[in-house]
Motif scaffolding. Structure first.
Motif, short mmCIF file in Angstrom:
data_model
loop_
_atom_site.label_atom_id
_atom_site.label_comp_id
_atom_site.label_asym_id
_atom_site.label_seq_id
_atom_site.Cartn_x
_atom_site.Cartn_y
_atom_site.Cartn_z
N CYS A 1 0.84 -1.20 0.00
CA CYS A 1 0.00 0.00 0.00
C CYS A 1 0.87 1.24 0.00
CB CYS A 1 -0.97 -0.01 1.18
SG CYS A 1 -2.30 1.16 0.94
N ASP A 2 0.79 2.05 1.06
CA ASP A 2 1.51 3.32 1.06
C ASP A 2 2.98 3.16 1.41
OD1 ASP A 2 -1.09 3.99 0.84
OD2 ASP A 2 -1.20 5.24 2.60
N LEU B 1 -2.64 -2.72 -3.49
CA LEU B 1 -2.66 -2.13 -4.83
C LEU B 1 -1.74 -2.95 -5.73
CD1 LEU B 1 -2.55 1.70 -4.31
CD2 LEU B 1 -4.31 0.39 -5.48
N GLY C 1 -6.61 1.40 9.51
CA GLY C 1 -7.29 2.27 8.56
C GLY C 1 -8.00 1.49 7.46
N GLY C 2 -7.51 0.31 7.16
CA GLY C 2 -8.07 -0.46 6.07
C GLY C 2 -8.83 -1.69 6.48
N THR D 1 -15.99 -9.11 10.58
CA THR D 1 -15.32 -8.09 9.78
C THR D 1 -16.22 -6.86 9.71
OG1 THR D 1 -14.25 -7.61 7.65
CG2 THR D 1 -16.30 -8.83 7.57
N ILE E 1 -18.59 -4.36 7.83
CA ILE E 1 -19.43 -4.49 6.64
C ILE E 1 -19.40 -3.19 5.83
CG2 ILE E 1 -20.90 -6.22 7.68
CD1 ILE E 1 -23.02 -4.00 8.02
N ASP E 2 -18.71 -2.17 6.33
CA ASP E 2 -18.61 -0.93 5.55
C ASP E 2 -17.24 -0.27 5.76
OD1 ASP E 2 -19.24 0.30 8.14
OD2 ASP E 2 -21.35 -0.03 7.63
N ASP E 3 -17.11 0.60 6.76
CA ASP E 3 -15.85 1.31 6.96
C ASP E 3 -14.99 0.60 8.02
OD1 ASP E 3 -17.20 3.08 5.36
OD2 ASP E 3 -17.07 4.78 6.72
N GLU F 1 -10.51 4.23 9.59
CA GLU F 1 -11.08 5.13 8.59
C GLU F 1 -12.10 6.07 9.25
OE1 GLU F 1 -12.77 2.85 5.42
OE2 GLU F 1 -13.85 4.55 4.57
N ASP G 1 1.95 -0.78 9.14
CA ASP G 1 2.56 -1.55 8.06
C ASP G 1 4.09 -1.52 8.16
OD1 ASP G 1 0.08 -2.10 7.21
OD2 ASP G 1 0.13 -0.81 5.44
N ARG H 1 -6.96 -8.71 -4.14
CA ARG H 1 -7.88 -9.05 -3.05
C ARG H 1 -7.58 -10.48 -2.64
NH1 ARG H 1 -13.53 -9.93 -2.48
NH2 ARG H 1 -13.72 -10.30 -4.70
N ARG I 1 -22.59 -0.52 -3.09
CA ARG I 1 -22.92 -1.83 -2.51
C ARG I 1 -24.14 -2.42 -3.21
NH1 ARG I 1 -23.35 -0.33 2.50
NH2 ARG I 1 -21.22 -0.93 3.00
N VAL J 1 -19.28 -5.47 1.07
CA VAL J 1 -18.75 -4.41 0.22
C VAL J 1 -18.24 -3.32 1.15
CG1 VAL J 1 -19.29 -2.68 -1.53
CG2 VAL J 1 -20.34 -4.94 -1.66
N PHE K 1 -9.39 3.36 1.93
CA PHE K 1 -8.02 3.03 2.29
C PHE K 1 -7.32 2.26 1.17
CE2 PHE K 1 -4.72 0.35 4.11
CZ PHE K 1 -3.99 1.28 4.82
#
Lengths: 344, 148
Positions: A11-12, A85, A138-139, A157, A159-161, A165, A299, A327, B41, B53, B58
């Motif tokens: 990533c960064d 990425l 953050g990710g 996990t 489900i959105d942010d 973040e 990281d 992914r 989503r 989704v 990030f």
């Protein structure tokens, strides 16, 4: 002693490290560009593959020099092969493949999340499997039952942010500056955590997961209402995040009674309130609480080198055909999250 | 068009999924919390994706590939992007050759970079309601099911 060269570029961050199986970090070199702040409240991610290319080889050379080693003395080369990425991942993985081929050393493709999941064992030799890991950055925001090398069960996990973040975006909404996590934490110290009624998405829910998008939106509405100070909103937001993390972690703990410890990793582990609440939860459950040093939570390449050590010891070697995977779920068998985003 | 809830935003996204073809770009604009990821989503659900989704803020790019979806999609978020030159690094052109792009925070693109995109904008009316406006290029004119 086995020594592995670890490479991270998903990533960064670009980084190289030399790690021994006696848990010594012989060298660790980071290519961070933290100075590049942006007015919109973030660090410019150095995503350009060419930037990784330009810094990676010098970082590897510097790491070898610091450790007083030659490349031919390392036992294997481990690199992050995903998720991340694609450009950055390919630079690190292809560099590792080239070095592996040229030096005739085994190649080990590491899942970046596996690096985080195993890193607490680098810092703490007494940490035994299985343990419950809250990976919160953050990710990512995941609860993983770490059962052994290559054996991870994802219990929950977002489900959105991700939680980190939510911290970054809250800092931006409140104009608190960068980096968002420490900025919100500092403002929260000056505020009243009970001042602003904010939602706790999914708290008490039968499903095991996290959700932070609705909380972020509620922070925006509270800010726009103009009633409360940024400090009170920050304190109330942080309390809501802590409540959610603890509720979900406690739920996961209840499903695995054989874990040896509660472990936290990821940048959000730097937050003192999060840490204290997790420690109290572990104490109530009669478990050890383990939090690796912060530099190992964010990281880095040492965790990739260590994951390489663990995989090497388990005989898990990869061929030069191993692909880069943008992914790459750590637990491909994890139950799919079918629920939609949760409204605050 | 007024969307009364996040569920309606998601349904709207799902309806658009039926219209999506390889080579399409949908840009999603609006403030934090306006419903961009919720729409995305719905769109991915409409393409058959059953997993979570998550926000791409990030990761910058989150790829979805068959068999999980009927059409390959790159879910992109340019919020953190520093330089428009970095766009080439994200592999968006490759993604477009094989499937569709959903791009959040397109304001960070160079102007006119993707004039052929369906540009969807979200405005927050209150905690629940959103106003959706879309400007559709010629390639979308016959497909877009809602009043422009």
């Amino acid at each position: 002693m086995t020594v592995i060269l670890g490479i991270e570029s998903s990533c960064d961050e670009t980084a190289a490290a030399l790690v021994g199986d006696d848990r010594r970090i012989l060298a660790h070199k980071l290519g961070t560009q933290e100075a590049l702040h942006r007015p919109y409240g973030g660090v410019v991610p150095e995503i350009a593959a060419r930037a990784h290319v330009e810094v990676l080889t010098p970082l590897i050379e510097a790491a070898l020099t610091e450790a007083g080693m030659r490349l031919r003395q390392v036992d294997a080369i481990a690199a992050t092969a995903g998720p991340g990425l694609i450009g950055g991942v390919m630079v690190g993985l292809l560099t590792a493949k080239a070095l592996s081929y040229a030096c005739e050393k085994p190649l080990i493709a590491v899942n970046h999340l596996e690096g985080h999941a195993l890193s607490p064992r680098l810092a703490d030799p007494t940490l035994a499997y299985p343990y419950l890991l809250l990976l919160v950055s953050g990710g990512h925001c995941q609860l993983l039952r770490v059962e052994g090398v290559g054996r991870y069960k994802r219990l929950a996990t977002t489900i959105d942010d991700a939680a980190g973040e939510a911290f970054d975006k809250t800092a931006k909404i409140l104009g608190l500056g960068f980096p968002g996590g420490p900025a919100v934490e500092a403002a929260a110290r000056l505020g009243d955590a009970k001042a602003v009624p904010l939602p706790r998405p999914l708290k008490g829910s039968a499903e095991p997961h996290f959700s932070f998008a609705g909380l972020k939106s509620a922070v925006l509405r509270a800010h726009q209402a103009g009633v409360h100070t940024p400090q009170d909103i920050a304190a109330s937001f942080q309390a809501a995040v802590v409540d959610c993390l603890i509720d979900r972690t406690a739920k996961a703990l209840a499903t695995c009674d054989d874990v040896t410890a509660l472990v936290v990793a990821g940048g959000v582990a730097a937050n003192a309130s999060v840490r204290a609440a997790l420690e109290a939860l572990a104490s109530r459950a009669g478990l050890r609480f383990v939090a690796p040093p912060l530099w190992l939570c964010t990281d880095n390449a040492a965790m990739i080198g260590w994951a390489g050590i663990e995989r090497f010891a388990a005989g898990l070697i990869d061929t030069l055909e191993v692909p880069a995977r943008p992914r790459w779920p750590l637990d491909p068998d994890a139950e799919k999250v079918r629920g939609a985003g949760v409204k605050a | 068009m007024i969307l009364g809830s996040a569920a309606e935003t998601e349904s709207c996204g799902a309806a658009c999924a039926k219209l999506l073809r390889a080579g399409d770009i949908i840009t999603l604009s609006g403030a934090l919390g306006a419903g961009k990821t919720t729409f995305a989503r719905g769109l991915l659900r409409g393409l058959g994706y059953a997993g979570e989704v998550v926000s791409p803020s990030f990761a910058l790019v989150v790829p979805y590939d068959p068999p999980e979806v009927g059409l390959p999609v790159l879910h992109v978020d340019l919020y953190r992007l520093g330089h428009s030159e970095d766009l080439t690094e994200l592999g968006l052109d490759d993604g477009l050759a094989q499937g569709a792009l959903i791009i959040e925070w397109p304001e960070r693109l160079r102007d006119g970079c993707y004039p052929e995109a369906l540009a969807v904008q979200f405005e927050m009316i209150d905690g629940q309601q959103r106003r959706l406006t879309a400007s559709s290029p010629p390639t979308w004119k016959k497909r877009w099911p809602y009043p422009a």
